[in-house]
Scaffold this motif. Sequence first.
Motif: not given
Length: 159
Positions: A45-68
């Motif tokens: 159940r966790l995998d089904r949710v996080m496989s959708r949520v985690a990639p964009p959240l991690f990538l957006l956070t990493a990119g925005a943080t590096a740009a900041a």
Amino acid sequence: MTLPAVLETTHRAGVAALTVVVVLDPTAPLRSAPDHAGWLRGQQRLDRVMSRVAPPLFLLTAGATAAAAVVALVDGRAGAAAARTVTAACVVAAVRVTLTRSEPENARIRGWRPEDPPAADWREVRDRWEAAHRSRRALLAVAALATAAGVAVDASGRR
């Protein structure tokens, strides 16, 4: 809102979301059943949710943080830039842990069924996944602390 303000807001919001979702680990009860079937249901159940949520959240956070971090450096705010760089590095390292340690275990258990006899090594798979998750949580806790330090440096007005 200016681009630097959007980047800073996205950086802070992303780190806050990762802190809530991963560091505080509200999904731990899903993975806490001592038996194979209960644990597997929660993990899948966790995998089904996080496989959708985690990639964009991690990538957006990493990119925005590096740009900041770049914006802070260009603005002459070396302390804030350093804090944001540490945050970005921790988020990227957490992604690496996910891809190299957690995801191989997730891929393996996606094909398992709770009603089937458990795999002989299901406890080892669970323990490897949990060890990787602890590493990811630690990295993201450091990212949250670095973000707080960057906010404090900016608030103090120090360059």
